[in-house]
Design an enzyme around this catalytic site. Structure first.
Site, PDB file in Angstrom:
ATOM      1  N   ASP A   1       0.867  -1.171   0.000  1.00 21.10           N
ATOM      2  CA  ASP A   1       0.000   0.000   0.000  1.00 21.10           C
ATOM      3  C   ASP A   1       0.905   1.222   0.000  1.00 21.10           C
ATOM      4  O   ASP A   1       2.086   1.137   0.374  1.00 21.10           O
ATOM      5  CB  ASP A   1      -0.922   0.023   1.238  1.00 21.10           C
ATOM      6  CG  ASP A   1      -2.223   0.787   0.983  1.00 21.10           C
ATOM      7  OD1 ASP A   1      -3.287   0.153   0.930  1.00 21.10           O
ATOM      8  OD2 ASP A   1      -2.156   2.032   0.802  1.00 21.10           O
TER       9      ASP A   1
ATOM     10  N   TYR B   1     -15.249   7.056 -11.346  1.00 22.93           N
ATOM     11  CA  TYR B   1     -14.751   5.845 -10.682  1.00 22.93           C
ATOM     12  C   TYR B   1     -15.215   4.593 -11.451  1.00 22.93           C
ATOM     13  O   TYR B   1     -14.415   3.691 -11.731  1.00 22.93           O
ATOM     14  CB  TYR B   1     -15.287   5.856  -9.243  1.00 22.93           C
ATOM     15  CG  TYR B   1     -15.142   4.552  -8.501  1.00 22.93           C
ATOM     16  CD1 TYR B   1     -13.887   4.069  -8.152  1.00 22.93           C
ATOM     17  CD2 TYR B   1     -16.271   3.806  -8.136  1.00 22.93           C
ATOM     18  CE1 TYR B   1     -13.761   2.863  -7.468  1.00 22.93           C
ATOM     19  CE2 TYR B   1     -16.150   2.612  -7.454  1.00 22.93           C
ATOM     20  CZ  TYR B   1     -14.893   2.145  -7.124  1.00 22.93           C
ATOM     21  OH  TYR B   1     -14.769   0.958  -6.446  1.00 22.93           O
TER      22      TYR B   1
ATOM     23  N   SER C   1     -15.830  -3.171  -9.990  1.00 23.92           N
ATOM     24  CA  SER C   1     -16.871  -2.713  -9.063  1.00 23.92           C
ATOM     25  C   SER C   1     -18.235  -2.742  -9.733  1.00 23.92           C
ATOM     26  O   SER C   1     -18.351  -2.638 -10.969  1.00 23.92           O
ATOM     27  CB  SER C   1     -16.555  -1.281  -8.631  1.00 23.92           C
ATOM     28  OG  SER C   1     -17.684  -0.687  -8.008  1.00 23.92           O
TER      29      SER C   1
HETATM   30  C1  15L Z   1     -17.610   0.420  -4.375  1.00 22.06           C
HETATM   31  O1  15L Z   1     -17.122   0.159  -5.464  1.00 22.06           O
HETATM   32  C2  15L Z   1     -16.822   1.081  -3.312  1.00 22.06           C
HETATM   33  O2  15L Z   1     -15.455   0.760  -3.392  1.00 22.06           O
HETATM   34  C3  15L Z   1     -17.351   0.803  -1.934  1.00 22.06           C
HETATM   35  O3  15L Z   1     -16.746   1.730  -1.047  1.00 22.06           O
HETATM   36  C4  15L Z   1     -18.866   0.923  -1.865  1.00 22.06           C
HETATM   37  O4  15L Z   1     -19.224   2.266  -2.081  1.00 22.06           O
HETATM   38  C5  15L Z   1     -19.492   0.018  -2.916  1.00 22.06           C
HETATM   39  O5  15L Z   1     -18.953   0.264  -4.181  1.00 22.06           O
HETATM   40  C6  15L Z   1     -21.010   0.143  -2.976  1.00 22.06           C
HETATM   41  O6  15L Z   1     -21.549   0.326  -4.072  1.00 22.06           O
HETATM   42  O7  15L Z   1     -21.643   0.011  -1.942  1.00 22.06           O
END
Ligand code: 15L
Length: 270
Positions: A31, A132, A107
């Site tokens: 990290d 993001y 994500s």
């Molecule tokens: C994500 O991608 C984030 O990294 C996490 O912090 C949450 O916000 C999650 O999505 C979510 O959608 O709950």
């Protein structure tokens, strides 16, 4: 596979995985923030925006779990550095160092502009809900390129929300427990035939918007169910605005910076 690099190890998901995977792998935890290595771990600090750093942490590594980067909505400069440049450096260093397999923490926000009324599977093309989310779609595309062009084995997990328990109504659909995400990561590291795969990172959720049959095909059997928490969560549930409730990405569809879905677009807790 034994020698595994975990980037972004100081974050919340990193903490869960370190605990769940302890003893199973020789973990090199990395990290930009300092952290104390646990038993059987090696800590190597690295800034993923710097290719020389990333080459150093990939040395002698067989598999990578790439969590590193900025994990919510942010300014373009922040997202670009951590999630575009950082992600490129990671795949490029993996290629140069002959790492066999890369697990990319994608994500749900890569597909956050799909409506909740639509059930999607691993073949759904990205519909990002934020800068993001765009960076996560970029990471998936880069993984596909490195798999097809250079033979890297790439496993992308469109992660929902990793927590001990689901925290709100939206998360009843997308929640994944620490032991279930660890199971998915283990499949990603150990499955004998991975070229390029996308799976969803969720537990056994009755209210899911995702068809996770690709994960099931690869052997995933989630142990935890969000429905066990549903009555308690729904008793407290206050719906957000129309767009937040309509789309899978929830609050991220409005977020400009620091997109925390527990806060509204002005930063007030919801
Ligand atoms: C994500 O991608 C984030 O990294 C996490 O912090 C949450 O916000 C999650 O999505 C979510 O959608 O709950």
């Amino acid at each position: 596979m034994k020698k595994v690099l975990l980037t972004g190890a100081a974050g919340e998901v990193g903490g869960h995985l370190r605990r769940e995977l302890a003893g199973r792998y020789e973990l090199r935890v990395s990290d930009v923030k300092p952290l104390t290595a646990g038993p059987g771990e090696q800590f190597v600090a690295a800034d993923i925006t710097n290719l020389a750093d990333v080459l150093r942490i990939c040395d002698g590594i067989e598999g990578i779990i790439h969590l590193g980067g900025f994990s919510v909505e942010g300014s373009w400069d922040t997202i670009h550095a951590a999630n575009i440049v950082g992600c490129y450096n990671l795949f490029e260093a993996a290629r140069q160092k002959g790492v066999k397999r890369v697990l990319f923490a994608s994500s749900n926000h890569a597909v956050g502009f799909y409506p909740r009324s639509q059930r999607i599977d691993h073949t759904a093309i990205p519909k990002p809900d934020s800068r993001y989310g765009v960076s996560k779609a970029f990471g998936e595309s880069l993984g596909s390129l490195y798999a097809d062009k250079y033979g890297l084995e790439v496993f992308c997990i469109r992660i929902g929300n990793v927590k001990e328990r689901p925290v709100d109504a939206r998360r009843l659909a997308i929640w994944i427990s620490p032991r279930d995400i660890a199971q998915l990561m283990t499949i990603g590291l150990e499955h004998p035939s991975i070229h390029f795969e996308i799976v969803y990172g969720m537990s056994d959720n009755k209210r899911a918007w995702w068809d996770n049959s690709n994960a099931a095909r690869l052997g995933y059997k989630p142990q935890d169910r969000s429905e066990d928490y549903a009555a308690e969560i729904m008793a407290k549930h206050k719906p957000g605005d129309e767009r937040t409730e309509m789309y899978q990405g929830g609050g991220f569809v409005h977020a400009e910076t620091g997109g925390d879905p527990n806060k509204d677009a002005t930063g007030k807790p919801i």
